[in-house]
Design a protein around this motif. Structure first.
Motif, mmCIF file in Angstrom:
data_model
loop_
_atom_site.group_PDB
_atom_site.id
_atom_site.type_symbol
_atom_site.label_atom_id
_atom_site.label_comp_id
_atom_site.label_asym_id
_atom_site.label_seq_id
_atom_site.Cartn_x
_atom_site.Cartn_y
_atom_site.Cartn_z
ATOM 1 N N GLN A 190 0.840 -1.192 0.000
ATOM 2 C CA GLN A 190 0.000 0.000 0.000
ATOM 3 C C GLN A 190 0.877 1.244 0.000
ATOM 4 O OE1 GLN A 190 -3.214 -0.430 -0.142
ATOM 5 N NE2 GLN A 190 -4.050 1.628 0.120
ATOM 6 N N VAL A 191 0.530 2.179 -0.864
ATOM 7 C CA VAL A 191 1.270 3.429 -0.976
ATOM 8 C C VAL A 191 0.328 4.588 -0.698
ATOM 9 C CG1 VAL A 191 2.538 4.938 -2.551
ATOM 10 C CG2 VAL A 191 2.886 2.463 -2.647
ATOM 11 N N PHE A 239 10.143 4.267 -3.545
ATOM 12 C CA PHE A 239 9.751 5.442 -4.342
ATOM 13 C C PHE A 239 10.659 5.628 -5.549
ATOM 14 C CE2 PHE A 239 7.941 9.537 -5.108
ATOM 15 C CZ PHE A 239 8.979 10.390 -5.434
ATOM 16 N N SER A 240 11.943 5.486 -5.366
ATOM 17 C CA SER A 240 12.905 5.781 -6.427
ATOM 18 C C SER A 240 12.797 4.844 -7.617
ATOM 19 C CB SER A 240 14.329 5.751 -5.867
ATOM 20 O OG SER A 240 14.635 4.448 -5.403
ATOM 21 N N ARG A 241 12.087 3.734 -7.475
ATOM 22 C CA ARG A 241 11.981 2.758 -8.561
ATOM 23 C C ARG A 241 10.872 3.102 -9.557
ATOM 24 N NH1 ARG A 241 11.744 -2.846 -5.038
ATOM 25 N NH2 ARG A 241 13.605 -2.490 -3.766
ATOM 26 N N TYR A 242 10.044 4.069 -9.214
ATOM 27 C CA TYR A 242 8.823 4.286 -9.989
ATOM 28 C C TYR A 242 8.754 5.647 -10.667
ATOM 29 C CZ TYR A 242 7.055 0.121 -7.698
ATOM 30 O OH TYR A 242 6.882 -1.165 -7.258
ATOM 31 N N THR A 243 8.250 5.618 -11.890
ATOM 32 C CA THR A 243 7.827 6.847 -12.547
ATOM 33 C C THR A 243 6.663 7.440 -11.751
ATOM 34 O OG1 THR A 243 8.537 6.126 -14.725
ATOM 35 C CG2 THR A 243 6.717 7.711 -14.645
ATOM 36 N N MET A 244 6.653 8.769 -11.646
ATOM 37 C CA MET A 244 5.574 9.468 -10.947
ATOM 38 C C MET A 244 4.940 10.471 -11.909
ATOM 39 S SD MET A 244 5.487 8.195 -7.887
ATOM 40 C CE MET A 244 4.457 9.393 -7.048
ATOM 41 N N GLY A 245 3.643 10.644 -11.760
ATOM 42 C CA GLY A 245 2.939 11.538 -12.676
ATOM 43 C C GLY A 245 2.052 12.533 -11.958
ATOM 44 N N TRP A 246 1.732 13.604 -12.670
ATOM 45 C CA TRP A 246 0.736 14.586 -12.235
ATOM 46 C C TRP A 246 -0.375 14.621 -13.283
ATOM 47 C CZ3 TRP A 246 0.400 17.069 -7.667
ATOM 48 C CH2 TRP A 246 1.548 17.179 -6.868
ATOM 49 N N PHE A 247 -1.599 14.624 -12.797
ATOM 50 C CA PHE A 247 -2.779 14.759 -13.635
ATOM 51 C C PHE A 247 -3.636 15.876 -13.045
ATOM 52 C CE2 PHE A 247 -2.850 10.918 -16.369
ATOM 53 C CZ PHE A 247 -1.737 10.274 -15.858
ATOM 54 N N LYS A 305 1.322 7.186 -8.771
ATOM 55 C CA LYS A 305 2.487 6.309 -8.856
ATOM 56 C C LYS A 305 2.284 5.299 -9.990
ATOM 57 C CE LYS A 305 4.090 2.182 -6.591
ATOM 58 N NZ LYS A 305 3.302 1.437 -7.584
ATOM 59 N N PHE A 306 3.311 5.130 -10.803
ATOM 60 C CA PHE A 306 3.247 4.200 -11.922
ATOM 61 C C PHE A 306 3.114 2.768 -11.408
ATOM 62 C CE2 PHE A 306 3.679 4.532 -16.433
ATOM 63 C CZ PHE A 306 4.111 3.293 -16.881
ATOM 64 N N GLN A 307 2.392 1.942 -12.166
ATOM 65 C CA GLN A 307 2.156 0.564 -11.735
ATOM 66 C C GLN A 307 3.424 -0.259 -11.678
ATOM 67 O OE1 GLN A 307 -0.680 -1.310 -14.277
ATOM 68 N NE2 GLN A 307 -2.437 -0.299 -13.346
ATOM 69 N N ARG A 308 4.258 -0.078 -12.694
ATOM 70 C CA ARG A 308 5.392 -0.993 -12.879
ATOM 71 C C ARG A 308 6.692 -0.276 -12.554
ATOM 72 N NH1 ARG A 308 6.366 -3.998 -18.734
ATOM 73 N NH2 ARG A 308 8.463 -4.803 -18.327
ATOM 74 N N TYR A 336 -1.193 3.953 -13.934
ATOM 75 C CA TYR A 336 -0.911 4.284 -12.532
ATOM 76 C C TYR A 336 -1.826 3.503 -11.605
ATOM 77 C CZ TYR A 336 1.677 8.092 -14.650
ATOM 78 O OH TYR A 336 2.560 8.820 -15.397
ATOM 79 N N ASP A 337 -1.285 3.094 -10.452
ATOM 80 C CA ASP A 337 -2.100 2.280 -9.558
ATOM 81 C C ASP A 337 -2.435 2.965 -8.237
ATOM 82 O OD1 ASP A 337 0.601 -0.003 -8.484
ATOM 83 O OD2 ASP A 337 0.502 2.186 -8.610
ATOM 84 N N TYR A 338 -1.705 3.980 -7.861
ATOM 85 C CA TYR A 338 -2.025 4.708 -6.633
ATOM 86 C C TYR A 338 -2.121 6.200 -6.937
ATOM 87 C CZ TYR A 338 -1.160 0.557 -3.854
ATOM 88 O OH TYR A 338 -1.231 -0.709 -3.314
ATOM 89 N N TRP A 339 -3.120 6.823 -6.292
ATOM 90 C CA TRP A 339 -3.408 8.231 -6.513
ATOM 91 C C TRP A 339 -3.526 8.965 -5.188
ATOM 92 C CZ3 TRP A 339 -4.125 10.237 -11.502
ATOM 93 C CH2 TRP A 339 -4.145 9.290 -12.525
ATOM 94 N N GLY A 340 -3.144 10.227 -5.197
ATOM 95 C CA GLY A 340 -3.376 11.053 -4.038
ATOM 96 C C GLY A 340 -4.806 11.552 -4.006
ATOM 97 N N GLN A 341 -5.112 12.332 -2.976
ATOM 98 C CA GLN A 341 -6.476 12.833 -2.802
ATOM 99 C C GLN A 341 -6.746 14.092 -3.617
ATOM 100 O OE1 GLN A 341 -4.018 13.580 -0.792
ATOM 101 N NE2 GLN A 341 -4.258 15.790 -0.435
ATOM 102 N N GLY A 342 -5.683 14.701 -4.123
ATOM 103 C CA GLY A 342 -5.811 15.888 -4.955
ATOM 104 C C GLY A 342 -5.659 17.180 -4.177
ATOM 105 N N THR A 343 -5.232 18.213 -4.880
ATOM 106 C CA THR A 343 -5.121 19.547 -4.305
ATOM 107 C C THR A 343 -5.680 20.546 -5.311
ATOM 108 O OG1 THR A 343 -3.615 21.142 -3.249
ATOM 109 C CG2 THR A 343 -2.737 19.917 -5.123
ATOM 110 N N GLN A 344 -6.513 21.453 -4.824
ATOM 111 C CA GLN A 344 -7.205 22.396 -5.705
ATOM 112 C C GLN A 344 -6.293 23.549 -6.097
ATOM 113 O OE1 GLN A 344 -10.591 22.440 -6.917
ATOM 114 N NE2 GLN A 344 -9.749 24.120 -8.150
ATOM 115 N N VAL A 345 -6.254 23.821 -7.381
ATOM 116 C CA VAL A 345 -5.560 24.990 -7.910
ATOM 117 C C VAL A 345 -6.594 25.859 -8.619
ATOM 118 C CG1 VAL A 345 -3.872 25.809 -9.598
ATOM 119 C CG2 VAL A 345 -3.345 23.834 -8.151
#
Length: 127
Positions: free
Chosen positions: A1-2, A29-37, A98-101, A114-123
């Motif tokens: 779990q992340v 953490f260092s093993r995974y690609t990370m993304g922003w949506f 966080k990227f799945q693989r 991606y398999d894990y997502w944050g709760q989001g932050t409003q901009v």
């Protein structure tokens, strides 16, 4: 779990800047690609940027190129999104993911990668 926790959102005037942060739990953490949506009201969640597990390799949506910068600090388990020259159309909830693989980054613009997502932050960018 992340667990991913975003911060740094807020209200800014057009032309201003914000820096989003996403802190991740875990020791891999260092093993995974990370993304922003981001997701605007009534719209789909769209890709903004990603940074490879291989530090220094980044990917951007056309809307973000030249204005946004993604970076990561593996010692702090944190990924950042520096947003400059903000426009009203950048208004959305921003999510990190966080990227799945591990040790992989192909198709990093796809939500399904991606398999894990944050709760989001409003901009919110005012005109």
């Amino acid at each position: 779990q992340v667990l991913l926790v975003e911060s740094g959102g807020g209200l800014v005037q057009a032309g201003g800047s914000l820096r989003l942060s996403c802190a991740a739990s875990g020791r891999t953490f260092s093993r995974y690609t990370m993304g922003w949506f981001r997701q605007a009201p009534g719209k789909e969640r769209d890709f903004v940027a990603a940074i490879s597990w291989r530090e220094g390799i980044t990917y951007y949506a056309d809307s973000a190129k030249g204005r946004f910068t993604i970076s990561r600090d593996n010692a702090k388990n944190t990924v950042y999104l520096q947003m400059d020259s903000l426009k009203p159309e950048d208004t959305a909830v921003y999510y990190c993911a966080k990227f799945q693989r591990e040790y992989y980054s192909m198709n990093c613009s796809e939500r399904s990668s991606y398999d894990y997502w944050g709760q989001g932050t409003q901009v919110t960018v005012s005109s």
